[in-house]
Motif scaffolding. Structure first.
Motif, PDB file in Angstrom:
ATOM      1  N   SER A 285      59.433  27.974  93.975  1.00 11.04           N
ATOM      2  CA  SER A 285      60.341  26.901  94.371  1.00 11.04           C
ATOM      3  C   SER A 285      59.667  26.025  95.400  1.00 11.04           C
ATOM      4  O   SER A 285      58.885  26.519  96.229  1.00 11.04           O
ATOM      5  CB  SER A 285      61.642  27.481  94.940  1.00 11.04           C
ATOM      6  OG  SER A 285      62.560  26.447  95.240  1.00 11.04           O
ATOM      7  N   ALA A 286      59.949  24.735  95.366  1.00 11.29           N
ATOM      8  CA  ALA A 286      59.346  23.820  96.337  1.00 11.29           C
ATOM      9  C   ALA A 286      60.140  22.526  96.404  1.00 11.29           C
ATOM     10  O   ALA A 286      60.789  22.130  95.428  1.00 11.29           O
ATOM     11  CB  ALA A 286      57.897  23.516  95.953  1.00 11.29           C
ATOM     12  N   VAL A 287      60.081  21.887  97.559  1.00  8.91           N
ATOM     13  CA  VAL A 287      60.492  20.494  97.693  1.00  8.91           C
ATOM     14  C   VAL A 287      59.200  19.695  97.542  1.00  8.91           C
ATOM     15  O   VAL A 287      58.290  19.825  98.367  1.00  8.91           O
ATOM     16  CB  VAL A 287      61.146  20.214  99.049  1.00  8.91           C
ATOM     17  CG1 VAL A 287      61.456  18.721  99.186  1.00  8.91           C
ATOM     18  CG2 VAL A 287      62.417  21.035  99.210  1.00  8.91           C
ATOM     19  N   PRO A 288      59.067  18.913  96.478  1.00  7.77           N
ATOM     20  CA  PRO A 288      57.778  18.272  96.179  1.00  7.77           C
ATOM     21  C   PRO A 288      57.263  17.394  97.314  1.00  7.77           C
ATOM     22  O   PRO A 288      58.030  16.655  97.948  1.00  7.77           O
ATOM     23  CB  PRO A 288      58.084  17.425  94.935  1.00  7.77           C
ATOM     24  CG  PRO A 288      59.244  18.119  94.301  1.00  7.77           C
ATOM     25  CD  PRO A 288      60.068  18.645  95.430  1.00  7.77           C
ATOM     26  N   ALA A 289      55.971  17.511  97.543  1.00 13.12           N
ATOM     27  CA  ALA A 289      55.296  16.649  98.501  1.00 13.12           C
ATOM     28  C   ALA A 289      54.609  15.511  97.749  1.00 13.12           C
ATOM     29  O   ALA A 289      54.339  15.616  96.553  1.00 13.12           O
ATOM     30  CB  ALA A 289      54.265  17.448  99.291  1.00 13.12           C
ATOM     31  N   ASN A 314      59.447  44.789  84.344  1.00 14.23           N
ATOM     32  CA  ASN A 314      60.912  44.868  84.374  1.00 14.23           C
ATOM     33  C   ASN A 314      61.441  44.565  85.770  1.00 14.23           C
ATOM     34  O   ASN A 314      62.285  45.267  86.320  1.00 14.23           O
ATOM     35  CB  ASN A 314      61.403  46.240  83.904  1.00 14.23           C
ATOM     36  CG  ASN A 314      62.927  46.262  83.723  1.00 14.23           C
ATOM     37  OD1 ASN A 314      63.557  45.233  83.497  1.00 14.23           O
ATOM     38  ND2 ASN A 314      63.525  47.453  83.856  1.00 14.23           N
ATOM     39  N   GLN A 315      60.933  43.500  86.377  1.00 15.31           N
ATOM     40  CA  GLN A 315      61.359  43.131  87.733  1.00 15.31           C
ATOM     41  C   GLN A 315      61.125  41.648  87.967  1.00 15.31           C
ATOM     42  O   GLN A 315      60.474  40.970  87.170  1.00 15.31           O
ATOM     43  CB  GLN A 315      60.615  43.953  88.782  1.00 15.31           C
ATOM     44  CG  GLN A 315      59.114  43.820  88.739  1.00 15.31           C
ATOM     45  CD  GLN A 315      58.446  44.738  89.747  1.00 15.31           C
ATOM     46  OE1 GLN A 315      58.370  44.404  90.926  1.00 15.31           O
ATOM     47  NE2 GLN A 315      57.983  45.895  89.282  1.00 15.31           N
ATOM     48  N   VAL A 316      61.651  41.178  89.099  1.00 14.52           N
ATOM     49  CA  VAL A 316      61.528  39.778  89.501  1.00 14.52           C
ATOM     50  C   VAL A 316      60.656  39.714  90.746  1.00 14.52           C
ATOM     51  O   VAL A 316      60.856  40.475  91.693  1.00 14.52           O
ATOM     52  CB  VAL A 316      62.911  39.166  89.801  1.00 14.52           C
ATOM     53  CG1 VAL A 316      62.761  37.729  90.308  1.00 14.52           C
ATOM     54  CG2 VAL A 316      63.800  39.205  88.565  1.00 14.52           C
ATOM     55  N   ALA A 317      59.683  38.810  90.740  1.00 14.91           N
ATOM     56  CA  ALA A 317      58.833  38.592  91.906  1.00 14.91           C
ATOM     57  C   ALA A 317      58.879  37.122  92.287  1.00 14.91           C
ATOM     58  O   ALA A 317      59.054  36.245  91.427  1.00 14.91           O
ATOM     59  CB  ALA A 317      57.404  39.027  91.623  1.00 14.91           C
ATOM     60  N   ALA A 318      58.730  36.836  93.570  1.00 11.99           N
ATOM     61  CA  ALA A 318      58.857  35.467  94.065  1.00 11.99           C
ATOM     62  C   ALA A 318      57.565  34.981  94.680  1.00 11.99           C
ATOM     63  O   ALA A 318      56.763  35.750  95.199  1.00 11.99           O
ATOM     64  CB  ALA A 318      59.985  35.379  95.084  1.00 11.99           C
ATOM     65  N   ALA A 319      57.377  33.676  94.648  1.00 17.22           N
ATOM     66  CA  ALA A 319      56.265  33.022  95.338  1.00 17.22           C
ATOM     67  C   ALA A 319      56.766  31.671  95.827  1.00 17.22           C
ATOM     68  O   ALA A 319      57.754  31.136  95.334  1.00 17.22           O
ATOM     69  CB  ALA A 319      55.080  32.820  94.402  1.00 17.22           C
ATOM     70  N   GLY A 320      56.104  31.119  96.814  1.00 13.22           N
ATOM     71  CA  GLY A 320      56.495  29.799  97.303  1.00 13.22           C
ATOM     72  C   GLY A 320      57.530  29.877  98.398  1.00 13.22           C
ATOM     73  O   GLY A 320      58.184  30.905  98.604  1.00 13.22           O
ATOM     74  N   PRO A 321      57.708  28.786  99.126  1.00 13.18           N
ATOM     75  CA  PRO A 321      58.654  28.762 100.256  1.00 13.18           C
ATOM     76  C   PRO A 321      60.097  28.769  99.788  1.00 13.18           C
ATOM     77  O   PRO A 321      60.413  28.294  98.705  1.00 13.18           O
ATOM     78  CB  PRO A 321      58.321  27.438 100.946  1.00 13.18           C
ATOM     79  CG  PRO A 321      57.755  26.571  99.863  1.00 13.18           C
ATOM     80  CD  PRO A 321      57.015  27.489  98.955  1.00 13.18           C
ATOM     81  N   ALA A 322      60.982  29.363 100.604  1.00  9.55           N
ATOM     82  CA  ALA A 322      62.409  29.380 100.290  1.00  9.55           C
ATOM     83  C   ALA A 322      63.013  28.023 100.526  1.00  9.55           C
ATOM     84  O   ALA A 322      62.500  27.246 101.299  1.00  9.55           O
ATOM     85  CB  ALA A 322      63.109  30.414 101.143  1.00  9.55           C
TER      86      ALA A 322
END
Length: 322
Positions: A285-289, A314-322
Protein backbone atom coordinates in the motif's frame (compact mmCIF):
# COMPACT_ATOMS: atom_id res chain seq x y z
CA UNK A 1 -36.17 12.32 -28.94
CA UNK A 2 -36.00 9.66 -31.64
CA UNK A 3 -38.50 9.66 -34.48
CA UNK A 4 -41.37 7.25 -34.85
CA UNK A 5 -40.72 4.10 -36.87
CA UNK A 6 -42.13 4.56 -40.38
CA UNK A 7 -44.41 1.57 -41.11
CA UNK A 8 -44.52 -0.30 -44.41
CA UNK A 9 -48.21 0.64 -44.81
CA UNK A 10 -47.45 4.35 -44.59
CA UNK A 11 -49.91 6.79 -43.03
CA UNK A 12 -49.38 10.41 -44.11
CA UNK A 13 -50.62 13.46 -42.23
CA UNK A 14 -51.68 16.26 -44.65
CA UNK A 15 -51.79 19.75 -43.09
CA UNK A 16 -53.37 22.55 -45.14
CA UNK A 17 -55.90 25.26 -44.32
CA UNK A 18 -57.58 24.82 -47.73
CA UNK A 19 -60.13 21.96 -47.59
CA UNK A 20 -59.93 21.54 -51.37
CA UNK A 21 -56.14 20.98 -51.23
CA UNK A 22 -56.54 18.56 -48.32
CA UNK A 23 -59.14 16.57 -50.25
CA UNK A 24 -57.10 16.59 -53.47
CA UNK A 25 -53.90 15.46 -51.80
CA UNK A 26 -55.78 12.85 -49.80
CA UNK A 27 -57.26 11.41 -52.98
CA UNK A 28 -53.86 11.32 -54.75
CA UNK A 29 -52.17 9.62 -51.82
CA UNK A 30 -54.96 7.14 -51.09
CA UNK A 31 -55.11 6.12 -54.76
CA UNK A 32 -51.43 5.16 -54.43
CA UNK A 33 -52.08 2.98 -51.38
CA UNK A 34 -51.24 5.40 -48.57
CA UNK A 35 -53.46 5.96 -45.54
CA UNK A 36 -54.21 9.64 -44.94
CA UNK A 37 -54.98 11.83 -41.91
CA UNK A 38 -55.63 15.57 -42.17
CA UNK A 39 -55.38 18.78 -40.14
CA UNK A 40 -56.31 22.37 -40.99
CA UNK A 41 -53.27 24.19 -39.54
CA UNK A 42 -49.93 23.64 -37.80
CA UNK A 43 -51.36 23.66 -34.28
CA UNK A 44 -53.99 21.07 -35.15
CA UNK A 45 -51.32 19.11 -37.04
CA UNK A 46 -49.09 18.88 -33.97
CA UNK A 47 -52.03 17.60 -31.91
CA UNK A 48 -52.95 15.03 -34.56
CA UNK A 49 -49.34 13.89 -34.83
CA UNK A 50 -49.07 13.47 -31.05
CA UNK A 51 -52.35 11.54 -30.84
CA UNK A 52 -51.73 9.16 -33.75
CA UNK A 53 -48.69 6.86 -33.42
CA UNK A 54 -49.33 5.40 -36.88
CA UNK A 55 -48.37 8.62 -38.69
CA UNK A 56 -45.13 8.02 -40.58
CA UNK A 57 -44.81 11.15 -42.73
CA UNK A 58 -46.14 14.71 -42.78
CA UNK A 59 -46.98 16.93 -45.75
CA UNK A 60 -47.58 20.52 -44.65
CA UNK A 61 -48.54 23.74 -46.40
CA UNK A 62 -46.28 26.73 -45.79
CA UNK A 63 -48.77 29.56 -45.44
CA UNK A 64 -51.37 28.71 -42.76
CA UNK A 65 -53.13 30.61 -39.96
CA UNK A 66 -52.03 30.26 -36.29
CA UNK A 67 -48.86 28.31 -37.17
CA UNK A 68 -47.19 28.35 -40.58
CA UNK A 69 -45.04 25.59 -42.07
CA UNK A 70 -41.76 26.98 -40.72
CA UNK A 71 -43.08 27.30 -37.17
CA UNK A 72 -44.61 23.83 -37.44
CA UNK A 73 -41.33 22.22 -38.50
CA UNK A 74 -39.42 23.95 -35.70
CA UNK A 75 -42.01 22.84 -33.14
CA UNK A 76 -42.05 19.28 -34.52
CA UNK A 77 -38.26 18.96 -34.44
CA UNK A 78 -38.25 19.74 -30.73
CA UNK A 79 -40.30 16.55 -30.25
CA UNK A 80 -39.16 14.36 -33.13
CA UNK A 81 -35.88 14.71 -35.00
CA UNK A 82 -36.60 11.99 -37.52
CA UNK A 83 -40.17 12.28 -38.80
CA UNK A 84 -40.09 12.86 -42.60
CA UNK A 85 -41.65 16.23 -43.54
CA UNK A 86 -42.48 17.66 -46.98
CA UNK A 87 -43.39 21.36 -47.26
CA UNK A 88 -45.81 22.67 -49.94
CA UNK A 89 -45.20 26.21 -51.13
CA UNK A 90 -45.86 28.69 -53.93
CA UNK A 91 -43.27 30.59 -55.97
CA UNK A 92 -43.37 33.66 -53.74
CA UNK A 93 -42.39 31.59 -50.66
CA UNK A 94 -39.25 29.85 -51.99
CA UNK A 95 -36.87 31.61 -49.57
CA UNK A 96 -39.13 30.69 -46.67
CA UNK A 97 -39.28 27.09 -47.94
CA UNK A 98 -35.48 26.92 -48.00
CA UNK A 99 -35.41 28.22 -44.44
CA UNK A 100 -37.81 25.41 -43.54
CA UNK A 101 -35.44 22.87 -45.09
CA UNK A 102 -32.63 24.31 -42.97
CA UNK A 103 -34.90 23.96 -39.94
CA UNK A 104 -35.46 20.25 -40.53
CA UNK A 105 -37.91 19.67 -43.39
CA UNK A 106 -36.84 16.92 -45.81
CA UNK A 107 -38.18 18.37 -49.07
CA UNK A 108 -40.34 21.15 -50.49
CA UNK A 109 -42.72 21.16 -53.48
CA UNK A 110 -44.37 23.87 -55.53
CA UNK A 111 -48.17 23.87 -55.45
CA UNK A 112 -48.71 23.93 -59.22
CA UNK A 113 -50.38 21.92 -61.97
CA UNK A 114 -47.80 19.14 -61.64
CA UNK A 115 -48.53 18.47 -57.98
CA UNK A 116 -50.26 15.14 -58.70
CA UNK A 117 -47.01 13.73 -60.10
CA UNK A 118 -44.45 15.58 -58.00
CA UNK A 119 -46.09 14.78 -54.66
CA UNK A 120 -45.79 11.03 -55.21
CA UNK A 121 -42.19 11.35 -56.43
CA UNK A 122 -41.31 13.43 -53.38
CA UNK A 123 -42.99 10.98 -50.99
CA UNK A 124 -41.04 8.08 -52.45
CA UNK A 125 -37.75 10.02 -52.44
CA UNK A 126 -38.11 11.20 -48.85
CA UNK A 127 -39.30 7.81 -47.68
CA UNK A 128 -36.35 6.07 -49.36
CA UNK A 129 -33.87 8.52 -47.84
CA UNK A 130 -35.48 8.15 -44.43
CA UNK A 131 -35.29 4.36 -44.53
CA UNK A 132 -31.67 4.47 -45.70
CA UNK A 133 -30.88 6.82 -42.83
CA UNK A 134 -32.60 4.55 -40.33
CA UNK A 135 -30.75 1.56 -41.77
CA UNK A 136 -27.45 3.41 -41.38
CA UNK A 137 -28.33 4.30 -37.80
CA UNK A 138 -29.08 0.66 -37.04
CA UNK A 139 -25.81 -0.41 -38.67
CA UNK A 140 -23.85 2.16 -36.66
CA UNK A 141 -25.57 1.13 -33.42
CA UNK A 142 -24.91 -2.53 -34.20
CA UNK A 143 -21.26 -1.77 -34.94
CA UNK A 144 -20.97 0.17 -31.67
CA UNK A 145 -22.46 -2.78 -29.74
CA UNK A 146 -20.05 -5.19 -31.41
CA UNK A 147 -17.08 -2.91 -30.76
CA UNK A 148 -18.11 -2.61 -27.12
CA UNK A 149 -18.35 -6.39 -26.84
CA UNK A 150 -14.95 -6.81 -28.50
CA UNK A 151 -13.49 -4.31 -26.06
CA UNK A 152 -15.07 -6.17 -23.16
CA UNK A 153 -13.65 -9.46 -24.43
CA UNK A 154 -10.21 -7.91 -24.88
CA UNK A 155 -10.20 -7.01 -21.17
CA UNK A 156 -11.68 -10.33 -19.99
CA UNK A 157 -9.86 -13.56 -19.11
CA UNK A 158 -11.18 -16.31 -21.35
CA UNK A 159 -11.07 -19.05 -18.72
CA UNK A 160 -12.32 -17.35 -15.57
CA UNK A 161 -14.39 -14.49 -16.99
CA UNK A 162 -12.80 -11.95 -14.64
CA UNK A 163 -10.63 -9.06 -15.91
CA UNK A 164 -7.33 -10.08 -17.48
CA UNK A 165 -3.73 -8.82 -17.24
CA UNK A 166 -4.37 -6.09 -19.82
CA UNK A 167 -7.24 -4.76 -17.73
CA UNK A 168 -5.03 -4.86 -14.63
CA UNK A 169 -2.25 -2.94 -16.36
CA UNK A 170 -4.54 -0.20 -17.69
CA UNK A 171 -6.90 -0.04 -14.71
CA UNK A 172 -4.04 -0.09 -12.23
CA UNK A 173 -2.26 2.72 -14.06
CA UNK A 174 -5.42 4.83 -14.02
CA UNK A 175 -5.98 4.24 -10.30
CA UNK A 176 -2.35 5.07 -9.57
CA UNK A 177 -2.76 8.36 -11.43
CA UNK A 178 -5.94 9.19 -9.53
CA UNK A 179 -4.33 8.32 -6.17
CA UNK A 180 -1.40 10.58 -7.08
CA UNK A 181 -3.66 13.51 -7.96
CA UNK A 182 -5.83 13.14 -4.86
CA UNK A 183 -3.01 11.98 -2.57
CA UNK A 184 -4.96 9.00 -1.28
CA UNK A 185 -3.69 5.47 -0.57
CA UNK A 186 -3.77 2.73 -3.18
CA UNK A 187 -3.42 -0.89 -2.11
CA UNK A 188 -2.47 -3.95 -4.12
CA UNK A 189 -3.08 -7.61 -3.26
CA UNK A 190 -1.13 -10.35 -5.08
CA UNK A 191 -2.55 -13.88 -4.71
CA UNK A 192 -1.03 -17.23 -5.66
CA UNK A 193 -2.68 -20.67 -5.40
CA UNK A 194 -0.46 -22.86 -3.26
CA UNK A 195 1.14 -25.92 -4.92
CA UNK A 196 -1.03 -25.46 -8.01
CA UNK A 197 1.38 -27.20 -10.37
CA UNK A 198 1.27 -30.40 -8.32
CA UNK A 199 -2.56 -30.11 -8.17
CA UNK A 200 -2.68 -29.78 -11.96
CA UNK A 201 -0.37 -32.73 -12.44
CA UNK A 202 -2.29 -34.95 -10.00
CA UNK A 203 -5.87 -34.00 -10.89
CA UNK A 204 -5.57 -33.10 -14.57
CA UNK A 205 -5.94 -29.87 -16.52
CA UNK A 206 -9.74 -29.91 -16.54
CA UNK A 207 -9.84 -30.00 -12.75
CA UNK A 208 -7.11 -27.37 -12.73
CA UNK A 209 -9.20 -25.09 -14.93
CA UNK A 210 -12.24 -25.64 -12.71
CA UNK A 211 -10.15 -24.80 -9.66
CA UNK A 212 -8.96 -21.55 -11.25
CA UNK A 213 -12.53 -20.59 -12.09
CA UNK A 214 -13.84 -21.25 -8.59
CA UNK A 215 -10.96 -19.43 -6.92
CA UNK A 216 -11.31 -16.46 -9.29
CA UNK A 217 -15.04 -16.08 -8.62
CA UNK A 218 -14.51 -16.43 -4.88
CA UNK A 219 -11.85 -13.72 -4.88
CA UNK A 220 -14.12 -11.48 -6.94
CA UNK A 221 -16.97 -11.93 -4.46
CA UNK A 222 -14.63 -10.90 -1.64
CA UNK A 223 -14.49 -7.40 -3.13
CA UNK A 224 -17.63 -5.46 -2.26
CA UNK A 225 -16.67 -1.82 -2.76
CA UNK A 226 -17.26 0.06 -6.00
CA UNK A 227 -13.92 0.60 -7.75
CA UNK A 228 -12.14 -2.44 -6.30
CA UNK A 229 -11.27 -5.04 -8.93
CA UNK A 230 -9.57 -8.42 -9.24
CA UNK A 231 -7.74 -9.63 -12.34
CA UNK A 232 -6.03 -12.81 -13.43
CA UNK A 233 -2.39 -11.76 -13.39
CA UNK A 234 -1.01 -14.90 -15.01
CA UNK A 235 -1.26 -18.67 -14.56
CA UNK A 236 -2.47 -19.33 -11.01
CA UNK A 237 -1.72 -15.78 -9.85
CA UNK A 238 -4.30 -13.03 -9.30
CA UNK A 239 -4.05 -9.34 -8.42
CA UNK A 240 -6.57 -7.03 -6.74
CA UNK A 241 -6.46 -3.23 -6.89
CA UNK A 242 -8.07 -1.37 -3.99
CA UNK A 243 -8.42 2.40 -4.54
CA UNK A 244 -8.46 4.70 -1.51
CA UNK A 245 -7.67 1.80 0.83
CA UNK A 246 -4.92 1.91 3.48
CA UNK A 247 -2.79 -1.09 4.36
CA UNK A 248 -4.89 -2.24 7.32
CA UNK A 249 -8.05 -2.26 5.18
CA UNK A 250 -6.29 -4.21 2.44
CA UNK A 251 -4.99 -6.75 4.96
CA UNK A 252 -8.53 -7.34 6.20
CA UNK A 253 -9.76 -7.95 2.66
CA UNK A 254 -6.81 -10.24 1.97
CA UNK A 255 -7.60 -12.34 5.04
CA UNK A 256 -11.23 -12.60 3.89
CA UNK A 257 -9.99 -13.86 0.53
CA UNK A 258 -7.76 -16.47 2.17
CA UNK A 259 -10.52 -17.81 4.42
CA UNK A 260 -13.14 -17.74 1.63
CA UNK A 261 -10.91 -19.86 -0.63
CA UNK A 262 -10.33 -22.38 2.17
CA UNK A 263 -14.09 -22.51 2.71
CA UNK A 264 -14.49 -23.81 -0.85
CA UNK A 265 -13.16 -27.15 0.49
CA UNK A 266 -11.54 -28.02 -2.84
CA UNK A 267 -9.55 -31.20 -2.20
CA UNK A 268 -5.80 -30.93 -2.85
CA UNK A 269 -4.31 -34.46 -2.65
CA UNK A 270 -0.67 -33.40 -3.13
CA UNK A 271 -0.46 -30.21 -1.05
CA UNK A 272 2.36 -30.10 1.49
CA UNK A 273 0.43 -27.77 3.81
CA UNK A 274 -3.27 -28.70 3.68
CA UNK A 275 -5.73 -31.23 2.31
CA UNK A 276 -7.58 -28.32 0.64
CA UNK A 277 -6.77 -25.65 -1.94
CA UNK A 278 -5.17 -22.67 -0.19
CA UNK A 279 -3.69 -19.35 -1.28
CA UNK A 280 -0.76 -17.20 -0.28
CA UNK A 281 -1.14 -13.43 -0.37
CA UNK A 282 1.14 -10.41 -0.48
CA UNK A 283 -0.18 -6.93 0.25
CA UNK A 284 1.35 -3.51 -0.41
CA UNK A 285 0.00 0.00 0.00
CA UNK A 286 1.21 3.52 -0.71
CA UNK A 287 0.18 7.11 -1.22
CA UNK A 288 1.86 7.73 -4.60
CA UNK A 289 4.76 10.12 -4.75
CA UNK A 290 5.63 12.24 -7.77
CA UNK A 291 7.86 10.59 -10.39
CA UNK A 292 6.71 7.14 -9.22
CA UNK A 293 4.51 4.51 -10.89
CA UNK A 294 2.60 1.32 -10.16
CA UNK A 295 5.63 -0.92 -10.72
CA UNK A 296 7.02 -0.10 -7.29
CA UNK A 297 3.78 -1.16 -5.61
CA UNK A 298 3.73 -4.38 -7.64
CA UNK A 299 7.31 -5.14 -6.63
CA UNK A 300 6.48 -4.63 -2.94
CA UNK A 301 3.41 -6.90 -3.20
CA UNK A 302 5.51 -9.54 -4.98
CA UNK A 303 8.08 -9.40 -2.20
CA UNK A 304 5.34 -9.79 0.40
CA UNK A 305 3.89 -12.74 -1.55
CA UNK A 306 7.33 -14.36 -1.64
CA UNK A 307 7.57 -13.87 2.11
CA UNK A 308 4.16 -15.54 2.62
CA UNK A 309 5.32 -18.54 0.59
CA UNK A 310 8.68 -18.81 2.32
CA UNK A 311 7.16 -18.78 5.80
CA UNK A 312 4.68 -21.60 5.27
CA UNK A 313 2.09 -20.53 2.65
CA UNK A 314 -1.67 -20.23 3.29
CA UNK A 315 -1.13 -16.83 4.90
CA UNK A 316 -1.10 -13.08 4.32
CA UNK A 317 2.09 -11.01 4.41
CA UNK A 318 2.41 -7.23 4.19
CA UNK A 319 4.93 -4.80 2.76
CA UNK A 320 4.99 -1.04 2.41
CA UNK A 321 3.90 1.75 4.76
CA UNK A 322 0.52 1.68 6.51
Amino acid sequence: MKGKVVPENLKILVIDDDPFVRAMLGEILESSGYAVATASDGTAGLRRYSDDPEIGMIISDMNMPEMNGLAFVKALRQKDTGMPVIILTVNTEIELALETIRSGANDYLLKDENIEDTILISVQKVLTMYRLEQQNIRLIEDLARKNKELERLSFSDGLTGIPNRRYFDEGGKQEWGRALREQIPLSLIMIDIDDFKSYNDACGHQMGDRCLQQVAHTLQRSLRRFGDFIARYGGEEFAAVLPNTPLNGALAIAETMRSDVMALNLSHPTSAISDRITISIGVSSAVPARNSDLSGLIQQADQALYQAKQTGRNQVAAAGPA
